[in-house]
Scaffold this active site. Structure first.
Site, PDB file in Angstrom:
ATOM      1  CE1 TYR A 354      63.858 113.436  -2.453  1.00 51.25           C
ATOM      2  CE2 TYR A 354      63.178 115.554  -3.341  1.00 51.25           C
ATOM      3  CZ  TYR A 354      63.933 114.818  -2.452  1.00 51.25           C
ATOM      4  OH  TYR A 354      64.758 115.464  -1.566  1.00 51.25           O
ATOM      5  CB  CYS A 355      60.381 111.486  -0.668  1.00 51.51           C
ATOM      6  SG  CYS A 355      59.956 111.316   1.083  1.00 51.51           S
ATOM      7  CG  LEU A 356      55.844 110.573   1.186  1.00 52.19           C
ATOM      8  CD1 LEU A 356      54.717 111.447   1.695  1.00 52.19           C
ATOM      9  CD2 LEU A 356      55.887 109.280   1.948  1.00 52.19           C
ATOM     10  CG  PHE A 382      65.527 111.116  -6.889  1.00 53.34           C
ATOM     11  CD1 PHE A 382      66.412 110.328  -7.599  1.00 53.34           C
ATOM     12  CD2 PHE A 382      65.022 112.249  -7.499  1.00 53.34           C
ATOM     13  CE1 PHE A 382      66.790 110.656  -8.890  1.00 53.34           C
ATOM     14  CE2 PHE A 382      65.396 112.603  -8.786  1.00 53.34           C
ATOM     15  CZ  PHE A 382      66.276 111.798  -9.486  1.00 53.34           C
TER      16      PHE A 382
END
Length: 623
Positions: A354-356, A382
């Site tokens: 997710y993200c980073l 994501f």
């Protein structure tokens, strides 16, 4: 569930600007680790005071002190942007004439409107607010003189937008910075934020005899005290992890200096053979994916018969200052994967980022592919970027001058404060996250209710100096990952080496990972991919449980050998569907799994992964 409308990729070496260092030790006695850390600090101090480093250290201390008063924003970076704008505007007589003509037309139009609006409040406005601007929607704003006041403000805002954009020769980055700062200053003096020019506030003040302003002053004082004392905002205490949120049953089965690994308890008699390992972003706490029971993605997955493991990142302090991206990959992903393999042996793993966390997971998956490590069954991302060419509005806070300034601030204390990151995120949506709250809580005297996602958004984490510097310089500024120049252990990391099936999720209103940039993952990854575009923003679009009203999404598959379709064309051609995208992902996971089995044991004490404590663990509670 069927997914039709199938719609590509081709696939590049510099080293980090920061010197490489040995991996920080993860084992050994506390005394040995403390001695090792003290020796490192002593060596660093001796180095900083030697020769010319004394003067460099002097500069760093000055910049660090300045950063405390500028919220980490580099004055030099702002000056560069305005200098670029001013000189190019000065050398562009055509642009000047255009702006003068537009101002003249706006003044004439405004004068005509003001004269007509005095006798006819229902007259046609001379300018309409932007779609997302709801500050002047109340009927009171259509009455004289407030209709004239807000129309004058909108015309000024429109003119400034023209003045700060499209100046010949000006760099795109400086264009965005000047426009952004101008918008923030204009928003600050918006008539909606002034109790004497906001008719809704004036009406409430008359009705309550000024009680709303007294309540608002008390609200402001309480918020200031909480901020100074590093306390969470009002209402956030109702959502403490382990009590109201992050309550899905499980146990911490592994802990090192950077992560805790949570294994969640099964709720079904049978589970899928392949477990899931989730790598969240480290800029915030992991429980965005395990909020309240009704909107917890973790609980949903467990109830669907998946064995789920979650990485919970430590909130770093000065002791973690020298942990870099490679440490995050090794300590955060690879050691977590080893633990999962010990608990669920001889099975591949569905990896989720997710993200980073998704960016780092992509790096790890590419390294594993190069090493012919086939322990992953699939890759799910994501709202994750691997190409930072167009990295969204956060780019306005990132250039060489700004990164250098931040590095000096982080070097002094060993990390970036969490409030500095949260402040940048809030400024990107200042009308929604700052000024609307000022009006509601400080002028109207009403406390906004706090809900789980809002409380989570205030529970940030710090950023280690080394990791954050590497991330900004290597990924944001140099875009090394997308260009094939990112290296680990002196080997290039090529995302095209990843041939795993992939599930990519982007959100339409994402200011942090714009969906068109997330879409470009299809150009870089080498396997069969499924791309989902869902309504909502960076967080709310991911937390999109079944039954959530007003949610829609688009989804299409792209085989590895299919031609690439541009984002605009994809958006126009792929039909929209109502509801949550979670069931689509669940169906996709089943397609890439090999059947059911009995749930594994909680941890594996024989392999050194005995349960340590109940979820949510210790790291998520650190502030």
């Amino acid at each position: 569930m069927a997914r039709k409308s199938r719609q590509t990729r081709p696939g590049g070496e510099t080293t980090s600007s920061l010197p490489q260092r040995p991996l920080a030790p993860t084992t050994g006695t506390p005394k040995k680790e403390e001695a090792h850390r003290s020796a490192m600090e002593a060596n660093q101090a001796a180095h900083d005071l030697s020769g010319e480093d004394f003067f460099q250290r002097w500069d760093q201390q000055v910049h660090a002190a300045m950063a405390k008063f500028t919220a980490g924003v580099s004055p030099a970076s702002i000056r560069q942007a305005y200098s670029d704008w001013w000189w190019h505007l000065l050398l562009s007589p055509g642009k000047q004439a255009q702006l003068a003509l537009q101002m003249q037309r706006s003044m004439v139009r405004f004068a005509q409107y003001a004269a007509e609006a005095a006798s006819n409040p229902q007259c046609q406005p001379c300018v309409e607010p932007l779609t997302q601007d709801d500050r002047f929607e109340d009927s009171e704003w259509q009455q004289w003189p407030f209709n004239v006041i807000h129309q004058g403000f909108l015309l000024t805002q429109q003119w400034w937008q023209e003045a700060s954009t499209g100046v010949p020769g000006m760099t795109r980055h400086h264009d965005e910075v000047v426009t952004f700062i101008g918008r923030q200053l204009l928003d600050m003096v918006s008539p909606a934020n002034n109790p004497w020019t906001n008719p809704v506030v004036m009406k409430r003040t008359l009705e309550q005899g000024g009680r709303n302003l007294l309540d608002g002053a008390a609200n402001a004082q309480e918020d200031i005290q909480r901020f100074v004392n590093h306390q969470p905002p009002v209402g956030a205490e109702k959502f403490t992890p382990g009590e109201a949120v992050a309550v899905t049953p499980g146990k911490v089965i592994y802990r090192n200096q950077l992560i805790e690994l949570i294994q969640y308890s099964p709720t079904t008699g049978k589970v899928q053979k392949e477990p899931l390992l989730i790598i969240p972003a480290w800029v915030m706490k992991y429980y965005i994916l395990d909020l309240s029971p009704e909107n917890s993605l973790v609980r949903y997955l467990v109830d669907q018969g998946h064995t789920v493991f979650m990485v919970s990142w430590k909130n770093p302090g000065s002791a973690e200052r020298d942990l870099g991206l490679e440490d995050y990959r090794e300590l955060g992903i690879m050691e977590a994967l080893e633990a999962v393999n010990a608990v669920v042996p001889n099975q591949k793993v569905h990896a989720v980022g997710y993200c980073l966390g998704g960016t780092l997971l992509s790096i790890a998956a590419a390294v594993m592919a190069r090493q012919e490590d086939d322990r992953l069954a699939s890759l799910t991302l994501f709202a994750s970027l691997t190409d930072f060419e167009e990295a969204g509005e956060l780019e306005m806070f990132i250039d060489d001058s700004q990164v250098h300034f931040l590095e000096d601030a982080m070097r002094e204390q060993g990390y970036l404060e969490d409030w500095q990151m949260k402040g940048a995120f809030q400024l990107l949506q200042s009308n929604d996250l700052i000024w609307s709250r000022v009006v509601r809580e400080y002028l109207m005297g009403e406390r906004m209710g706090t809900f789980d996602l809002m409380a989570w958004s205030t529970d940030g984490t710090r950023m280690p100096y080394r990791m954050h510097s590497e991330y900004l310089r290597r990924l944001y500024l140099a875009n090394e990952l997308a260009l094939g120049r990112y290296r680990t252990n002196d080997h290039p990391v090529l995302l095209g080496d990843i041939t795993l099936p992939g599930f990519l999720v982007a959100t339409r209103k994402d200011h942090i990972a714009p969906w068109r940039s997330v879409y470009r993952n299809q150009l870089l990854l080498g396997g069969d991919l499924t791309f989902v575009l869902t309504s909502g923003g960076h967080n709310a679009g991911v937390v999109s449980e079944p039954g959530h009203k007003h949610r829609v999404y688009q989804i299409a598959d792209k085989p590895a050998d299919a031609p690439y379709v541009g984002a605009h064309t994809w958006y126009e051609q792929v039909p929209e569907r109502e509801g949550s995208w979670w069931p689509e992902w669940q169906a996709w996971l089943l397609e890439h799994s090999s059947g059911e089995t009995t749930p594994p044991s909680m941890g594996n004490p024989d392999k050194g992964y005995a349960p340590i404590e109940y979820a949510p663990g210790r790291y998520v509670l650190e502030r």
